[in-house]
Scaffold this motif. Structure first.
Motif, PDB file in Angstrom:
ATOM      1  N   UNK A 115      -5.314   7.162  14.085  1.00  0.00           N
ATOM      2  CA  UNK A 115      -5.367   5.757  13.681  1.00  0.00           C
ATOM      3  C   UNK A 115      -4.725   5.639  12.307  1.00  0.00           C
ATOM      4  N   UNK A 116      -3.690   4.807  12.218  1.00  0.00           N
ATOM      5  CA  UNK A 116      -3.019   4.603  10.943  1.00  0.00           C
ATOM      6  C   UNK A 116      -3.012   3.129  10.611  1.00  0.00           C
ATOM      7  N   UNK A 117      -3.896   2.723   9.707  1.00  0.00           N
ATOM      8  CA  UNK A 117      -3.925   1.346   9.230  1.00  0.00           C
ATOM      9  C   UNK A 117      -3.119   1.326   7.940  1.00  0.00           C
ATOM     10  N   UNK A 118      -1.909   0.811   8.009  1.00  0.00           N
ATOM     11  CA  UNK A 118      -1.027   0.808   6.846  1.00  0.00           C
ATOM     12  C   UNK A 118      -1.495  -0.141   5.754  1.00  0.00           C
ATOM     13  N   UNK A 119      -2.411  -1.047   6.078  1.00  0.00           N
ATOM     14  CA  UNK A 119      -2.886  -2.007   5.088  1.00  0.00           C
ATOM     15  C   UNK A 119      -4.030  -1.476   4.233  1.00  0.00           C
ATOM     16  N   UNK A 120      -4.523  -0.287   4.547  1.00  0.00           N
ATOM     17  CA  UNK A 120      -5.582   0.319   3.747  1.00  0.00           C
ATOM     18  C   UNK A 120      -5.020   1.503   2.996  1.00  0.00           C
ATOM     19  N   UNK A 121      -5.710   1.869   1.938  1.00  0.00           N
ATOM     20  CA  UNK A 121      -5.275   3.020   1.154  1.00  0.00           C
ATOM     21  C   UNK A 121      -5.288   4.266   2.028  1.00  0.00           C
ATOM     22  N   UNK A 122      -4.197   4.988   2.001  1.00  0.00           N
ATOM     23  CA  UNK A 122      -4.073   6.207   2.794  1.00  0.00           C
ATOM     24  C   UNK A 122      -4.604   7.366   1.967  1.00  0.00           C
ATOM     25  N   UNK A 123      -5.414   8.189   2.580  1.00  0.00           N
ATOM     26  CA  UNK A 123      -5.945   9.337   1.852  1.00  0.00           C
ATOM     27  C   UNK A 123      -5.587  10.606   2.599  1.00  0.00           C
ATOM     28  N   UNK A 124      -5.358  11.702   1.867  1.00  0.00           N
ATOM     29  CA  UNK A 124      -5.008  12.950   2.533  1.00  0.00           C
ATOM     30  C   UNK A 124      -6.186  13.457   3.346  1.00  0.00           C
ATOM     31  N   UNK A 125      -5.912  14.092   4.482  1.00  0.00           N
ATOM     32  CA  UNK A 125      -7.007  14.611   5.304  1.00  0.00           C
ATOM     33  C   UNK A 125      -7.741  15.731   4.584  1.00  0.00           C
ATOM     34  N   UNK A 126      -9.024  15.797   4.807  1.00  0.00           N
ATOM     35  CA  UNK A 126      -9.841  16.876   4.260  1.00  0.00           C
ATOM     36  C   UNK A 126     -10.576  17.539   5.406  1.00  0.00           C
ATOM     37  N   UNK A 127     -10.945  18.786   5.206  1.00  0.00           N
ATOM     38  CA  UNK A 127     -11.606  19.505   6.279  1.00  0.00           C
ATOM     39  C   UNK A 127     -13.063  19.111   6.415  1.00  0.00           C
ATOM     40  N   UNK A 128     -13.725  18.794   5.316  1.00  0.00           N
ATOM     41  CA  UNK A 128     -15.133  18.423   5.369  1.00  0.00           C
ATOM     42  C   UNK A 128     -15.440  17.524   4.174  1.00  0.00           C
ATOM     43  N   UNK A 186       0.831  -1.210   0.000  1.00  0.00           N
ATOM     44  CA  UNK A 186       0.000   0.000   0.000  1.00  0.00           C
ATOM     45  C   UNK A 186       0.867   1.263   0.000  1.00  0.00           C
ATOM     46  N   UNK A 187       1.909   1.283   0.825  1.00  0.00           N
ATOM     47  CA  UNK A 187       2.796   2.452   0.864  1.00  0.00           C
ATOM     48  C   UNK A 187       3.463   2.663  -0.491  1.00  0.00           C
ATOM     49  N   UNK A 188       3.985   1.589  -1.074  1.00  0.00           N
ATOM     50  CA  UNK A 188       4.656   1.689  -2.378  1.00  0.00           C
ATOM     51  C   UNK A 188       3.677   2.134  -3.461  1.00  0.00           C
ATOM     52  N   UNK A 189       2.488   1.563  -3.459  1.00  0.00           N
ATOM     53  CA  UNK A 189       1.462   1.883  -4.453  1.00  0.00           C
ATOM     54  C   UNK A 189       1.133   3.381  -4.445  1.00  0.00           C
ATOM     55  N   UNK A 190       1.169   3.971  -3.257  1.00  0.00           N
ATOM     56  CA  UNK A 190       0.814   5.370  -3.120  1.00  0.00           C
ATOM     57  C   UNK A 190       2.028   6.299  -3.098  1.00  0.00           C
ATOM     58  N   UNK A 191       3.232   5.719  -3.211  1.00  0.00           N
ATOM     59  CA  UNK A 191       4.436   6.534  -3.199  1.00  0.00           C
ATOM     60  C   UNK A 191       4.675   7.221  -1.866  1.00  0.00           C
ATOM     61  N   UNK A 192       4.291   6.564  -0.774  1.00  0.00           N
ATOM     62  CA  UNK A 192       4.415   7.161   0.564  1.00  0.00           C
ATOM     63  C   UNK A 192       5.447   6.407   1.385  1.00  0.00           C
TER      64      UNK A 192
END
Length: 190
Positions: free
Chosen positions: A151-164, A73-79
């Motif tokens: 909460x950081x689940x590294x096995x799920x796609x990480x998405x940038x935080x949004x305000x709303x 997941x990290x590699x896929x997202x370049x994170x």
């Protein structure tokens, strides 16, 4: 007890199911030096290694302690894993839970100083047994002071935080007033 325990338990029940508590082996603070502490469960040892590597900025070692799905997941997202950015933290394992045969949780306390003032927060590492090795799937951090846990689940796609993200009335899309599903001026067809 701290809220982190409740958060960790809730996350584990949701993510990996219920299980039993194994007696914890008292652990000496895990810092840069090694000490003659009693041996701990391999899942707990891996969790402490991950925390130490993250704190030291050794992202290669920390990434190597993740589950293969988390690395993918990290590699896929370049994170990459974010370093902790605190000086000389001490990690103390506070509780160890076996939730299922191949899953466990390691609760910990992290002690450190900021501008000479002692700080402490609690967290939980969610662990999975992959083959013969225990690997980290996610981390829950409770910074305390009424702040929401991270909460950081590294096995799920990480998405940038949004305000709303829901674009609710407080932040309607494009500044427009939200409309209902049906206009009250149009007769309903049934």
């Amino acid at each position: 007890m701290r809220r982190s325990i409740a958060v960790c338990t809730l996350a584990l029940v949701t993510a990996v199911g219920c299980g039993k508590t194994e007696p914890t082996t008292p652990a000496a603070p895990a810092s840069g030096s090694t000490s003659a502490a009693k041996p701990m469960h391999p899942a707990a040892a891996t969790a402490m290694q991950f925390l130490q590597a993250s704190a030291a900025g050794d992202l290669s070692k920390a990434t190597g302690l993740l589950t293969p799905v988390a690395v993918e997941q990290l590699n896929k997202q370049g994170m990459t894993i974010a370093p902790l950015n605190v000086e000389s933290p001490k990690f103390i394992m506070t509780r160890f839970l076996v939730t299922e045969e191949n899953e466990a949780a390691v609760e910990f306390a992290m002690q450190f100083q900021i501008e000479g003032e002692q700080q402490e927060f609690h967290g939980c590492c969610v662990m999975k047994n992959i083959g013969a090795d225990w690997r980290l799937a996610g981390v829950i951090i409770d910074p305390g002071n009424g702040m929401e846990p991270v909460v950081q689940n590294y096995e799920q796609e990480l998405s940038p935080p949004t305000t709303n993200p829901a674009n609710t009335v407080a932040n309607p899309a494009g500044g427009q007033v939200p409309q209902t599903a049906q206009s009250p001026d149009v007769p309903q067809q049934r």
